[in-house]
Write a protein that holds these residues in place. Sequence first.
Motif, PDB file in Angstrom:
ATOM      1  N   LYS A   1      43.718 -30.352  18.221  1.00  0.00           N
ATOM      2  CA  LYS A   1      43.355 -30.451  16.798  1.00  0.00           C
ATOM      3  C   LYS A   1      43.854 -31.739  16.148  1.00  0.00           C
ATOM      4  CE  LYS A   1      41.472 -26.392  16.917  1.00  0.00           C
ATOM      5  NZ  LYS A   1      39.983 -26.250  16.854  1.00  0.00           N
TER       6      LYS A   1
ATOM      7  N   THR B   1      43.456 -36.191  12.392  1.00  0.00           N
ATOM      8  CA  THR B   1      42.762 -34.930  12.672  1.00  0.00           C
ATOM      9  C   THR B   1      41.521 -35.229  13.513  1.00  0.00           C
ATOM     10  OG1 THR B   1      43.513 -33.998  10.584  1.00  0.00           O
ATOM     11  CG2 THR B   1      41.658 -32.918  11.676  1.00  0.00           C
TER      12      THR B   1
ATOM     13  N   ASN C   1      41.128 -27.346  22.797  1.00  0.00           N
ATOM     14  CA  ASN C   1      42.032 -26.763  21.808  1.00  0.00           C
ATOM     15  C   ASN C   1      42.841 -27.819  21.056  1.00  0.00           C
ATOM     16  OD1 ASN C   1      43.430 -27.446  24.101  1.00  0.00           O
ATOM     17  ND2 ASN C   1      44.974 -25.846  23.848  1.00  0.00           N
TER      18      ASN C   1
ATOM     19  N   GLY D   1      47.991 -29.082  19.334  1.00  0.00           N
ATOM     20  CA  GLY D   1      47.135 -27.975  18.935  1.00  0.00           C
ATOM     21  C   GLY D   1      47.292 -27.667  17.458  1.00  0.00           C
ATOM     22  N   ALA D   2      46.638 -26.573  17.021  1.00  0.00           N
ATOM     23  CA  ALA D   2      46.665 -26.201  15.600  1.00  0.00           C
ATOM     24  C   ALA D   2      48.071 -25.889  15.122  1.00  0.00           C
ATOM     25  CB  ALA D   2      45.747 -24.999  15.371  1.00  0.00           C
TER      26      ALA D   2
END
Length: 767
Positions: A70, A85, A68, A43-44
């Motif tokens: 990333k 990414t 979700n 995730g982020a």
Amino acid sequence: MKRNLLFIFVLMIVPFTVKAQIKGVICDENQNPVEFANVILMGADSVYIAGTVTDVSGKFDFLTDYSNAKFLQISALGYKTIIKTLDEKNDIGTLVLVSDNILLDEITVTARPSQHLTKGGIITTVNGSVLSLLGNAMDVIGQLPGVKREDDKFTVFGKGTPIIYVNGRKLTDNSELYRMSSKDIASVEVISNPGAKYGAEVKSVLLVRTIKKQGDGLSGSIQGVVRAAHSWSNSDNLSFNFRKNNLDIFGAFAFDHSRRYQQQKNVTMINTGHNLYDLNSDIIILPVSTTYNANLGFNWQINPKNVLGAKYEFQGTPYNHSDWTTNETIELNGILDDKIDYYTYWKRKNMPTNILNMYYIGEYGDWTLTVNNDYYSSRNKAEQEIDEISLSEGKSAISSLNRINSSMFASKSVLDYVFGKNTLEAGYEYTYTNRTDRYDNYNDFLPDADDNIKEHNIAGFISATFPIGVYELSGGLRYEHTISDYYENGLLISEQSRKYDRLFPNIDFTFPIKKAKFTLSYTAKTKRPLYSQLSSNIQYDDRFTYETGNPLLKPEMNHDVSLSGIYKWVFFSASYQYVKDAIVGIVEAYKEGEPVNLMTYMNYDHISKYTAMVSLSPKISIWSPRLQFYLMGQNLKIPFMGTELRMNNPFLFINFYNSLSVGKGFTITGDMLYHTSGDMDVVTLKPSWQINLGVTKTIGNWFFQLSATDIFKTARNSMITYGTQMKLDKWNYSDSQAVRLTIRYAFNSTMSKYKGRGAGQSEKNRL
């Protein structure tokens, strides 16, 4: 009307296709696919979301829509880690990994093992995780979800003893797993619902895949293990592989000398209807064995699409003795009747066992042909001598000799066809087995036996896999035709001979629910009696106990429905089995009204069984705990002393594994294993628990492991066995408190490319 049908069809397929799948291909700098690379979604905040590994073509595919996600992290041993990414398309395309010369010893391993569902099972990534630091393949497999280890044997919960493959090659001796470093393992797949290409008797499979290593020259390893318990034991092995261009020549030699100790106390009640016998026995068992294993083979990669090879393996146990000392008191109707001392000597010799495998794999466009031919032969001899010293009847001697010769030829071919994301497999398997079993009793009250079984089995199978968006449907069908001829003293016995024609279907449906992934399966399997279970010989154990097989046994049929699921580091599975003509070991009266009991086998009309499992494997800094819960139960009624006894009490197993990566090449392990009491067939297993500790250290090419098992000497193999006229309450300690030191040295990194899968594996297990 056609437009309406087209509109309905579009509505049906839209839910399967609108979700974007995260997929791609991983290759090296030479555009060769990188197999078993770790692919992790983050995730982020760089938090782990899901993980998978690349297949033989370097492809990976996350079927679930992770909105979700990333970043994508790709890592593989010998390559630099890259982070990608994610964009809206989620189709990564082809990513190239660049070679990295950093040694694994210099890398700090902090990842937890990633797991994901596969067709019929679950795959665990070992490379780069804490599992890679455990020591050897035995240690790794013993901690996988759904797998139970006892010494060098494995059981998949609810599915019995698995067949084990290493890089597609069937293992015939599990000792090879001791000399396989955990660092060399890419992944292990536990298949609890094997498809049609596996034998109809195969209820579980372990697929061990090692890391592909490149380079010509000589490589190998040398390992020594010392075990200190009641007595000293040691095992040593070495292996080598020489590669020149596309030719590999490989071999291995293993030696094992084992001394063990067992202490046992039996309390037996026998009720003949007229008399009540109470037996109290103290038993000491001292087994000693020496075993050799050697193999030699070659593998020739003719070109990128054609490979062939052959492997010869020798196994031998020239010395396998065990001494039993039994002191027994006998009460008849509450009054001391006799005291008997038994001195039993077993002398077994299992050699030679010869195994030859030859294989070919060829790719022809979208088609792949795999051919395996196997030959197996073995000779076994067992001598038994018993000296009885009775207070009332004096001294007597009983002896017997059992000689078993077996041979088997097997051939198997599989044709694979890939079209789009769909796969189709079809093939055949043929086995011919010839087994002679001669048993001589050197006394007047038990008969001799001379059995011979000749069995032909031919099977055809077909299976297919169809991904449909985020869903996957696979299934197969296997047909087997079996003819088993049973001979006694050279004469064909029609009543004990068998002929079968049976179909074995299987189907798997894999589907996501939000971020979790599930598989629903149905499998039909069979279990044929072991050849030893079909034997007509009668073995004398003591004055009150005989053992025999049952030539009239029929194969059982097992219908299995299973559901498994995975979400991040949580895995669970549950299954229900309906076993028709279940083969059960029983204890019945040898003759009506007499106190002698006969241990044998029979077919029950049916037994219902169920299992459930939950596995938790989070990662907390340097601590990697793995907590596993297993529930096993059955629905069975048995005759017991004129009444019916329900054997329906389930087991609960709790395994708690812990690893601490403390740096500088050190890993500390601590495990707690526990199970409650529970019923299995006609036996009630008593509770047991144990604690194990260990530490491993890697220095360059050297590996050191010091481990202590059952530190508090609490592990037991105690149980209560119920018969038609008897009840046996057994307390048992089996030398589980021990200290083991392992030292291994490995040089260079080339691994064998041998891909022979073997044929006739079910028959080898029965022999």
